[in-house]
Design an enzyme around this catalytic site. Sequence first.
Site, PDB file in Angstrom:
ATOM      1  N   HIS A 157       2.525   9.176  -9.072  1.00  0.00           N
ATOM      2  CA  HIS A 157       1.287   8.673  -8.672  1.00  0.00           C
ATOM      3  C   HIS A 157       0.908   8.165 -10.081  1.00  0.00           C
ATOM      4  CE1 HIS A 157      -3.139   9.003  -8.037  1.00  0.00           C
ATOM      5  NE2 HIS A 157      -2.953   9.872  -6.833  1.00  0.00           N
ATOM      6  N   GLU A 260       2.032   3.665  -7.174  1.00  0.00           N
ATOM      7  CA  GLU A 260       2.595   4.339  -7.616  1.00  0.00           C
ATOM      8  C   GLU A 260       3.912   4.298  -6.703  1.00  0.00           C
ATOM      9  OE1 GLU A 260      -0.236   7.694  -5.183  1.00  0.00           O
ATOM     10  OE2 GLU A 260      -1.664   6.491  -6.528  1.00  0.00           O
TER      11      GLU A 260
END
Length: 294
Positions: A157, A260
Amino acid sequence: AHTDMRAENTKSNGLPAVLLTHSSGASALIYVYAAHLASWKCGGEEQLYVSSAAEYGGGKAIRGGVPICWPQFAGRGDYPKHGFVRNSDKWRVLRTSTDPFPCVVLELCDDEETRAVFPPAFRLQYSVSLDGPNSVSTALAVINTGPEPLQFTTALHTYFKVSDVEGVAIHGLGGCKYEDSTRGGEVSTQAEDAPLSISGEVDRVYLSTPSEAYMVDGDRAIRILKMGFPDAVVWNIGNAAAGGIKDMGNGEWKQYVCYEAAVIGSPAVVPPASSWTAGQTFTRIAASEVPKAK
């Protein structure tokens, strides 16, 4: 061996960490907690965003850097949001090395606590390498130590630091289908004639994306190469909803964009006694080096 390549144990924000230093002066800081890459500097400049209001340890996920979402992305399943490894204090350093470049490998294994939430047996290994003066690589290996197939979704992330998110362009997603989480998962297709720009809240899961993308911020760009992660998420909270994120500094929504590398559309399945590996490499380049869209 290089005497000027280093991997050192240190402490930052009260937590044990490993500091990797490249002979060029580039560096990366990885917290043992959550196996969290929280800083990557090259050319004297920080490339990753971490909130000034981030919370460290104590079961919290650190806001910024590269949280590891596993074994579930977001709320897509029966497990806690983004899984349980991004706020785990059970990670340990497996090894560090400095030849040919600085690298740390961290490991997390299942235990009673994880099995209460997620029954399968597993071993995760996560490596961070400073493999050049302007690049950093991260790789996640999932080893199935149990008798049944292991299924999961996942994302690295990453929060990239930017000067102003509203001036950022992301190249490489043209023609890709995406689910728009700000519109209840409505599926759209990214235009092919222009890069993606960010305005307002953006929260999209791009499915079956190319391995290469570019995040352009003024004169600076980052080449994002991902391997084994078919999907990609682009996220920025936008001004209107930013107040709802208590661990993000005031006005800091403008200072990051998340790109991500992910497995979301079709979960990964690892047979017993097998492993799955995927990774990504970020390289800091000049915006002028970004290939022109075909």
